[in-house]
Scaffold this motif. Structure first.
Motif, short mmCIF file in Angstrom:
data_model
loop_
_atom_site.label_atom_id
_atom_site.label_comp_id
_atom_site.label_asym_id
_atom_site.label_seq_id
_atom_site.Cartn_x
_atom_site.Cartn_y
_atom_site.Cartn_z
N ARG A 55 62.64 75.04 64.45
CA ARG A 55 61.27 75.18 64.00
C ARG A 55 61.23 75.84 62.62
O ARG A 55 61.90 76.84 62.37
N TYR A 104 55.87 68.00 67.49
CA TYR A 104 56.79 69.10 67.14
C TYR A 104 57.70 68.70 65.98
O TYR A 104 57.82 69.42 64.99
N GLN A 158 56.73 70.56 62.68
CA GLN A 158 57.38 71.87 62.80
C GLN A 158 58.84 71.87 62.37
O GLN A 158 59.49 72.90 62.44
N THR A 159 59.38 70.72 62.00
CA THR A 159 60.81 70.70 61.65
C THR A 159 61.02 70.19 60.22
O THR A 159 60.14 69.58 59.62
#
Lengths: 253, 336
Positions: free
Chosen positions: A124, B195, B199-200
């Motif tokens: 993340r 995600y 988020q990456t």
């Protein structure tokens, strides 16, 4: 005046040495054997008419363009021509004329592009930390952008240029190449950029400045290098020259 | 948030919160506009038909839209990089056919794995040709659209392959907490896609490739790997959709997924993802796919001629894009 007359006593090891650089695009000889040495902390004004090969030469240093022949050494180590990543690993940073920013990403994302901070296991991105560090970096450089969450596409031309320069400087480069950094800026912002150049060169960072605003060169440069039709035409000391002589040199005389 | 103790701190933090709000509206106006469209349609069909709002019907809609949602997730990545994948419908057909053929050999687990691998390989070949062969993804996947469908018809002789595996059937007909398996798989895809996308690093590079590929390349990132990877993901997602389709019909038809690519692309564009690249939303795409499903289901409930479905879907597309580009973007701009 022969070019050798302006050569200063050479440093033991130049920060950058470009030797016999050649590049041809089809029938167009853009660079015809250019030699350039840059000392640590030196500020060089690279000038010449449009098409003289300034930007091409500097893109080679930054790894974005591969020369047909010739050698590029940084601190005595030869670059293999493996691209921008290699050049960056050797401490070369370039701010491009066409603003190498992603307009759809925010300020912090642009500052961290290619070196994002993320958690090792979850992969993340650490958005919070990147925004905090981005704000810190901008304020260190006296760049006034209140909000690192703004998309770069919504910023003014001057703000975008400031972000691009901030991005290059935060890589802690040995050599900073600025291609027309002041072209789109208001007078106040130009002074900010020039001060930025003085600051980084005082830290030992070599700076190569390409600009059409010749008056800026006299404010910050240690040496002028004049390219004309793909060759190194003249080298001049700012203290021994004036604007008209520089312009004359740019015209190949 | 830690704020410094210097004087301008309060002003800066106030700026940040209003800035964050306008940035939020600016970034999400695509999602907001398609959500408005969906809510209006939902309300309209609930009032105008007896059956639309029933739990059975909604559970059914949630199952029907699953393949579109799943592929729309991967397609969002593809389109955000500034590419397109026209071959996903044909990959659905070949995957369904291949699953039928392979499941007949008696090892359904292996058949499932091979089918997903097949989709991934087709997608990666598309990606390699586009990224390393420097061909436009439009051309590459247009060729694949034709060729892959041809392969599906060739290997099956044009016939459907019956699937009677007790292991594959529950993939479409199994139920958990009132929802069918495909719905749960689609939900998992949406969460995972959200995600990865937002988020990456990979997700950020997907956006950056579409926004300014040269900038990303100069930052030392291998943009061709990103371009190839997203097309590989689309192939894999299309294979999953093919499996769900075959499992639902209990047969693998080489004709499955005809025109499916257009439905998926419509869903993605409805959700506010820009065909020019650099701007995408996986949540928007999911809502877009659900909207298309609600339109076709709602119109059937209204008992209008079924030929109205594509007409209304086309109209809704135009309305949503107009809302998107004319209205919400203006709000986002004036908020600045």
């Amino acid at each position: 005046m022969p070019t050798t007359a302006t050569e200063r006593p050479s440093h033991a090891q130049p920060r950058v040495e470009m030797a016999d650089i050649r590049k041809r695009y089809g029938v167009l000889d853009v660079l015809r054997g250019v030699n350039l040495r840059v000392a640590p902390g030196e500020v060089i004004g690279l000038v010449g008419d449009n098409g003289a090969g300034k930007s091409t030469l500097m893109k080679m240093l930054a790894g974005a363009v591969t020369p047909d022949s010739g050698k590029i050494l940084v601190d005595g180590v030869e670059l293999t021509g493996a691209g921008p990543r290699e050049a960056r690993a050797h401490g070369i940073e370039m701010v491009y004329q066409d603003l190498a920013l992603c307009n759809d990403l925010d300020v912090a994302a642009n500052l961290f592009l290619g070196r994002e901070i993320h958690h090792r296991w979850t992969r993340r991105l650490d958005h919070k930390r990147m925004h905090a560090e981005a704000a810190q970096d901008l304020s260190t450089l006296h760049i006034r952008i209140s909000d690192t969450y703004q998309e770069v596409g919504n910023l003014s031309g001057g703000q975008r240029q400031a972000v691009a320069i901030a991005r290059a400087v935060t890589f802690d480069p040995k050599v900073l190449v600025l291609d027309e950094p002041t072209a789109a800026l208001a007078a106040k912002e130009v002074e900010m950029v020039l001060q930025l150049i003085r600051d980084v060169s005082a830290r030992g960072v070599s700076v190569v400045l390409i600009t059409h605003r010749l008056q800026d060169l006299f404010e910050v440069c240690d040496r002028f290098v004049v390219l004309y039709e793909g060759v190194l035409h003249r080298e001049l000391q700012p203290s021994e020259t004036d604007l008209s002589e520089l312009v004359t040199a740019m015209m190949g005389k | 948030m830690t704020t410094s103790t210097t004087a301008p701190a309060p002003a800066a933090s106030r700026n940040r919160s209003t800035g964050a709000l306008s940035a939020f509206v600016g970034k999400h106006f695509g999602v907001i506009s398609i959500s408005v469209v969906l809510i209006v349609l939902f309300a309209f069909f609930s009032v105008q038909t007896e059956n639309f709002l029933s739990a059975d019907n909604l559970v059914n809609v949630a199952r029907q839209v699953a393949p579109t949602v799943i592929v729309a997730m991967a397609m969002t990545f593809v389109i955000t990089t500034g590419q397109i994948d026209l071959s996903v419908g044909s990959v659905v057909g070949l995957s369904a056919a291949a699953l039928g053929l392979w499941a007949a050999t008696g090892n359904p687990v292996l058949a499932l794995l091979l089918t997903v691998a097949l989709g991934l390989v087709i997608g990666l070949v598309n990606g390699a040709l586009a990224a390393y062969g420097l061909l436009q993804s439009f051309i590459v996947t247009l060729a694949a659209l034709t060729a892959v469908r041809g392969i599906a018809l060739l290997v099956t002789g044009g016939y459907s392959e019956p699937i009677d595996s007790t292991l594959i059937r529950p993939l479409a007909h199994g139920k958990l907490l009132g929802l069918y398996t495909p719905t749960w798989i689609a939900i998992a895809f949406v969460l995972l896609a959200w995600y990865v996308f937002s988020q990456t690093k990979f997700g950020r590079y997907v956006t950056a490739v579409g926004s300014n590929a040269e900038s990303l390349r100069r930052s030392g990132v291998d943009i061709r790997r990103i371009q190839m990877a997203v097309l590989g993901l689309a192939g894999g997602a299309a294979a999953v959709a093919g499996i769900l389709t075959a499992a639902r019909l209990s047969s693998g038809s080489p004709n499955s997924g005809t025109m499916f690519e257009l439905e998926v692309i419509t869903a993605v564009v409805l959700g506010g993802t820009s065909l020019m690249g650099g701007r995408g939303s996986v949540i928007g795409s999911a809502i877009g796919a659900v909207t298309l499903g609600v339109i076709s289901n709602g119109l059937v409930q209204l008992r209008v001629d079924v030929y109205w479905v594509p007409i209304v879907q086309g109209l809704i597309l135009v309305v949503a894009i107009l809302l998107n580009t004319k209205l919400f973007s203006r709000i986002a701009r004036t908020r600045k």
